[in-house]
Structure formats: structure tokens, C-alpha cells
Design an enzyme around this catalytic site. Structure first.
Site, short mmCIF file in Angstrom:
data_model
loop_
_atom_site.label_atom_id
_atom_site.label_comp_id
_atom_site.label_asym_id
_atom_site.label_seq_id
_atom_site.Cartn_x
_atom_site.Cartn_y
_atom_site.Cartn_z
N MET A 10 0.98 -1.28 0.06
CA MET A 10 -0.20 0.13 -0.07
C MET A 10 0.86 1.21 0.30
O MET A 10 0.87 2.12 1.01
CB MET A 10 -0.81 -0.04 1.16
CG MET A 10 -1.88 -1.39 1.31
SD MET A 10 -2.62 -1.36 2.81
CE MET A 10 -1.09 -2.43 3.78
N GLN A 52 -10.82 3.02 0.58
CA GLN A 52 -10.54 4.43 1.20
C GLN A 52 -11.27 5.51 0.64
O GLN A 52 -12.21 6.24 1.16
CB GLN A 52 -9.11 4.72 0.87
CG GLN A 52 -7.82 4.00 1.76
CD GLN A 52 -6.65 4.17 1.21
OE1 GLN A 52 -6.31 4.78 -0.08
NE2 GLN A 52 -5.68 3.73 2.00
N THR A 83 2.46 1.70 5.38
CA THR A 83 1.65 2.77 5.07
C THR A 83 1.29 3.59 6.36
O THR A 83 1.14 3.19 7.23
CB THR A 83 0.27 2.30 4.28
OG1 THR A 83 -0.39 3.50 4.47
CG2 THR A 83 -0.33 0.95 5.18
N ASN A 84 1.38 4.72 5.79
CA ASN A 84 0.65 5.90 7.14
C ASN A 84 -0.83 5.90 7.21
O ASN A 84 -1.22 5.97 7.86
CB ASN A 84 1.32 7.38 6.90
CG ASN A 84 2.64 7.53 6.86
OD1 ASN A 84 3.20 7.90 8.11
ND2 ASN A 84 3.51 7.46 6.08
N THR A 85 -1.37 6.20 5.77
CA THR A 85 -2.77 6.18 5.89
C THR A 85 -3.73 5.25 6.67
O THR A 85 -4.41 5.23 7.42
CB THR A 85 -3.37 6.41 4.60
OG1 THR A 85 -2.77 7.62 3.86
CG2 THR A 85 -4.81 6.48 4.40
N CYS A 194 3.36 10.44 3.90
CA CYS A 194 3.25 9.22 3.34
C CYS A 194 4.31 8.34 2.85
O CYS A 194 5.59 8.86 2.45
CB CYS A 194 2.46 9.65 1.92
SG CYS A 194 2.11 8.44 0.44
N THR A 195 4.34 6.91 2.72
CA THR A 195 5.45 6.17 2.43
C THR A 195 6.03 6.27 1.04
O THR A 195 7.11 6.19 0.97
CB THR A 195 5.14 4.78 2.61
OG1 THR A 195 4.03 4.34 2.15
CG2 THR A 195 4.88 4.47 4.16
N GLU A 196 5.23 7.08 0.27
CA GLU A 196 5.76 7.31 -1.21
C GLU A 196 6.47 8.60 -1.29
O GLU A 196 7.07 8.87 -2.48
CB GLU A 196 4.77 7.24 -2.33
CG GLU A 196 4.14 5.64 -2.43
CD GLU A 196 3.22 5.31 -1.57
OE1 GLU A 196 3.48 4.03 -1.34
OE2 GLU A 196 2.50 5.94 -0.81
#
Length: 227
Positions: A10, A52, A83-85, A194-196
Site C-alpha cells: 500500500m 478508502q 503505510t501511513n494512511t 506518506c510512504t511514497e
């Protein structure tokens, strides 16, 4: 070495960063041929992203809790949710398993404080920037996060989902993200929440101290494995 479970996918792009950084962190500390002892469960992100968008957080929480239980069954002794979210559904995961969930918000907040900061600009998905689950976790550590304005939050969300999660790193989007940071008033640091985001920006691009949530989460995971 204790076994760490990764609940990833994710997106798959940032989960790759987790895998590489965890192995690099163990090798750096132990040397030689040492690597991380991991169990990975990587979900199909499309159904999760649809939940989501629909606000079906209960459904998403149930799906991730089931995946976490499978990690526990495979021998994981703690879990990194990559993932943060989706830490919005951390309580559902924690209720399902008997092993610790190493919370990315705690790792991030501690890293902000370790740098002597307390008012970071949070760059993340719209869910993370606008809802309270993440900002409240930071606030519990004395960190008061700032966020970009509405238009910038919408644009950053689009960059994350339509570009970074799909392996696209656009120089124009990087310039837009840097402009968002330049507009921030009162920020003493920047959280890549955010991990991206770390796929697009780095400390070298930004004058303020940067806390990359992915990398500090990885560090907490290495601490667990070797601690």
C-alpha cells in the site's frame, strides 16, 4: 534476531523501500552476510484504495486485520504496517493479533522531537492530512503538525495515487511539492507522512529538517528485531 512481519502493498513501490531498508539496516548493524528476518504479506492495493475512497474504513480494517493475523500465524513477532494512511485502522489490527504493531506515528513523532522540532509540515495523502487519527498521534508526543492549503492537499493526494503509487516520478510534480513547502508559514521541519513521498523528495531538496516516516519506521523495526 526476532522475526518482523511486514503488512505491505500500500503501495508496492514503498514496500520495496521497506524491504531494502530493513535489510540494509540489519547489515549495517551486524555486518557481513546478515539480513533481516522478515515475513511479508503484500495486499492488492486496488480494493483497499477503493474502500478508502468510499469511506469504508471498517471494511479496510477487517481486511488488514485478517492479513495481520496471517502474519502472526506465519511467525511474526511484531508488525510494521507499511503505510501511513492505513494506520487509521490500527485499532482493528491491534484487536485481532497478540503481537505488537509498531506505530509509524510514534516513530515519526519521536524523530521530530529528536531533531529539536515540534511544528512540522505534514505532506501526506488527503486522508492523513485532513483526518485526526495521525495528527492526534503526533500531538500525543507534543508535535503539532501543519498541513498545506486545500488546493495543495488535493494536488498532493493526486500525485501520490496517480503517480508515485504507480511508479511514476515526475520532475514537474517535484517542483510543485517543493513550492508547497516554500509556502509553509511557521513550520520548523517537514514530515514525509506518506510512504511514497520519499520517492519524490529528499533532504537534499529541502532546507528544513526532514523526517521521512518510512525510514524512521524502518529504524524502529530494526530496533525491534535486534533489541
Amino acid at each position: 534476531m526476532r522475526t518482523l512481519g511486514l503488512l505491505g502493498g500500500m503501495s508496492a513501490e514503498s514496500t520495496t523501500t521497506y524491504y531494502q531498508a530493513l535489510n540494509g539496516g540489519v547489515r549495517e548493524r551486524l555486518g557481513g552476510l546478515h539480513s533481516a528476518q522478515l515475513v511479508l504479506w503484500s495486499v492488492d492495493f486496488a480494493p483497499i484504495a477503493a474502500m478508502q475512497a468510499e469511506g469504508d474504513w471498517d471494511g479496510a480494517g477487517a481486511a488488514l486485520a485478517e492479513a495481520a493475523a496471517r502474519l502472526e500465524g506465519a511467525g511474526a513477532e511484531a508488525i510494521l504496517l507499511c503505510t501511513n494512511t492505513m494506520h487509521k485502522v490500527a485499532p482493528a489490527i491491534e484487536a485481532r493479533v497478540g503481537i505488537p504493531l509498531i506505530h509509524i506515528g510514534d516513530a515519526t513523532a519521536l524523530a521530530v522531537r529528536a531533531r529539536g522540532c515540534s511544528r512540522p509540515l505534514l505532506l501526506a495523502t488527503r486522508f492523513t492530512m485532513e483526518q485526526d487519527f495521525y495528527k492526534d498521534r503526533l500531538h500525543g508526543h507534543g508535535v503539532g503538525a501543519l498541513v498545506p492549503d486545500q488546493a495543495d492537499r488535493d494536488r498532493l493526494h493526486t500525485i501520490i495515487y496517480d503517480e508515485l503509487c504507480q511508479g511514476v516520478v515526475d520532475p514537474g510534480s517535484k517542483r510543485e511539492a517543493l513550492a508547497m513547502i516554500a509556502k509553509a508559514q511557521g513550520a520548523d521541519s517537514v514530515i514525509f507522512g506518506c510512504t511514497e513521498v520519499g520517492l519524490l523528495l529528499s533532504q537534499a531538496d529541502i532546507a528544513l529538517p526532514v523526517i521521512d516516516s518510512t525510514l524512521v519506521h524502518v529504524e524502529a523495526g530494526v530496533d525491534f528485531m535486534l533489541g
